[in-house]
Design an enzyme around this catalytic site. Structure first.
Site, PDB file in Angstrom:
ATOM      1  N   LYS A  39       0.831  -1.213   0.000  1.00 36.15           N
ATOM      2  CA  LYS A  39       0.000   0.000   0.000  1.00 36.15           C
ATOM      3  C   LYS A  39       0.868   1.268   0.000  1.00 36.15           C
ATOM      4  O   LYS A  39       2.082   1.184  -0.052  1.00 36.15           O
ATOM      5  CB  LYS A  39      -0.975  -0.029   1.183  1.00 36.15           C
TER       6      LYS A  39
HETATM    7  C1  LIG Z   1      -5.625  -4.128   1.246  1.00 32.35           C
HETATM    8  C2  LIG Z   1      -7.080  -3.847   1.241  1.00 32.35           C
HETATM    9  C3  LIG Z   1      -7.903  -4.136   2.335  1.00 32.35           C
HETATM   10  C4  LIG Z   1      -7.434  -4.938   3.520  1.00 32.35           C
HETATM   11  O1  LIG Z   1      -6.304  -4.414   4.127  1.00 32.35           O
HETATM   12  P1  LIG Z   1      -5.316  -5.411   4.953  1.00 32.35           P
HETATM   13  O2  LIG Z   1      -4.395  -4.436   5.618  1.00 32.35           O
HETATM   14  O3  LIG Z   1      -4.619  -6.264   3.931  1.00 32.35           O
HETATM   15  O4  LIG Z   1      -6.140  -6.182   5.889  1.00 32.35           O
HETATM   16  C5  LIG Z   1      -9.225  -3.748   2.297  1.00 32.35           C
HETATM   17  N1  LIG Z   1      -9.730  -3.116   1.226  1.00 32.35           N
HETATM   18  C6  LIG Z   1      -8.980  -2.849   0.134  1.00 32.35           C
HETATM   19  C7  LIG Z   1      -9.592  -2.130  -1.009  1.00 32.35           C
HETATM   20  C8  LIG Z   1      -7.639  -3.228   0.105  1.00 32.35           C
HETATM   21  O5  LIG Z   1      -6.898  -2.977  -0.981  1.00 32.35           O
END
Ligand SMILES: *Cc1c(COP(=O)(O)O)cnc(C)c1O
Length: 376
Positions: A179
């Site tokens: 991210k």
């Molecule tokens: C990555 C992601 C999540 C979940 O996040 P985690 O930190 O991996 O639990 C939820 N929604 C979207 C759109 C994502 O890309």
């Protein structure tokens, strides 16, 4: 293999984490408070740090009071957690289709999906492009519901000058390594509402009430803490919070480099008629997390396999959430959200992360171009 996403860890990040190891507080300490303050400065509203983006969604829905008998309207072009966490709380998930250009929740579809039992409308800032938040929050508020923005892709972005974090009643972030910034695992809930923030803090920490004025049995003793509503342990450790604060100092640089790479792919692929490059709406200042290329001639799978075989780590974001068998078994059927399904059938996410070099970008683009028979 060139990865499709990768964290950027600096010497300062390493020093920030190791410094915490020598303190008294590995968790529930001052680094968490500081990270929440740093997040508030970046997003414009109070933040509650949690252990993942999934935890952030679970906490946010719980703070919104989501439960059995309620409907939650969710965009299907997302990671399954956006819908799964509402379902786990007992809500009925209603999928509403996305816009063809951005892949974001279509306000008309959301409006048509709203019922008298809708408590939350959940949009996703797909690829880092903010949702049409003002229109969606009007639709939510007219229905007596809240707008939740899953901003796992978009921290650091803006919509008509307003920061992601200022746009919705509840905004959730993810700090997974791919991210826009990372704490290894981590996430946060951001909200302008003190009562939603208090609800989020409660659910994150077992629902424990320590404030004597709020306790039912305040005279039990000085050790006493009590639970009024069930919660979980979603506390982000200080080690990871310190990494987050250190990463946040470079968020603007990360977002700027991601935008440069995005523009470089756009320029390199603009004249290839077999593909469609990502759209950006007027007023959007995305924090690009993904480069979602659309393959228009039906050869998405072939191009995907060709890129992987050429050492380019591509992904597909996302299979429509209701295609997962867990939703199919609940009676959800293919065909429900045709725009999201068509988007999914066309999509390939090209590598995008701050340390990707221009030469890497050019190589990826030339593999795509050559596949369709064009020179670089
Ligand atoms: C990555 C992601 C999540 C979940 O996040 P985690 O930190 O991996 O639990 C939820 N929604 C979207 C759109 C994502 O890309």
């Amino acid at each position: 293999m060139l990865p499709y996403g990768r964290q950027s860890i600096s010497d300062e990040d390493v020093a920030a984490v190791t410094a915490v190891l020598g303190t008294d507080w590995l968790t529930t300490g001052p680094a968490v408070t500081r990270f929440e303050e740093d997040l508030a400065a970046v997003t414009g509203n109070a933040a509650v740090a949690v252990t993942s983006g999934t935890a952030a969604l679970h906490v946010a829905y719980a703070a919104a009071g989501v439960g059995p008998g309620q409907d939650v309207v969710v965009a299907p072009l997302t990671f399954v957690a956006t819908a799964a966490t509402a379902a786990l709380l007992g809500a009925n998930v209603i999928f509403a289709d996305v816009c063809d250009d951005t892949g974001n929740l279509d306000p008309d579809a959301a409006k048509a999906a709203v019922t008298a039992s809708t408590s939350v409308i959940a949009g996703v800032d797909y690829a880092g492009h903010p949702i049409d938040a003002s229109v969606l929050s009007d639709i939510a508020h007219d229905a007596g519901a809240l707008l939740l923005e899953d901003a796992a892709h978009s921290v650091g972005g803006r919509w008509h000058g307003h920061r992601v974090g200022e746009l919705a009643d509840l905004t959730t972030l993810s700090f997974f390594p791919t991210k826009n910034l990372t704490t290894a695992e981590g996430g946060a809930v951001v909200s302008p509402s003190p009562s939603l923030i208090a609800g989020a803090r409660g659910f994150r920490n077992h629902g424990l009430v320590r404030d004597r004025d709020a306790q039912r049995f305040p005279d039990e003793g000085p050790w006493h803490q009590e639970v009024h509503a069930f919660g979980l342990n979603y506390r982000l450790p200080d080690l990871l919070a310190a990494l987050g604060s250190s990463q946040l100092t470079r968020l603007d640089a990360f977002v700027a480099r991601r935008a440069e790479i995005h523009a470089r792919y756009d320029a390199a692929l603009a004249d290839v008629p077999e593909v469609r490059t990502p759209s950006r709406r007027d007023g959007a200042d995305p924090a690009w997390h993904l480069y979602p290329l659309r393959v228009l001639d039906g050869r998405r799978r072939e191009l995907f396999e060709h890129l992987r075989a050429s050492g380019v780590g591509v992904q597909v974001n996302y299979v429509p959430a209701y295609w997962h068998p867990v939703f199919e078994d609940l009676g959800y059927r293919r065909g429900m959200c045709p725009v999201a399904e068509e988007y999914y059938r066309q999509e390939i996410s090209l590598p995008l992360f701050p340390d990707l070099t221009d030469a890497d970008v050019d190589r990826v683009a030339s593999v795509v171009r050559a596949y369709f028979g064009y020179g670089s």
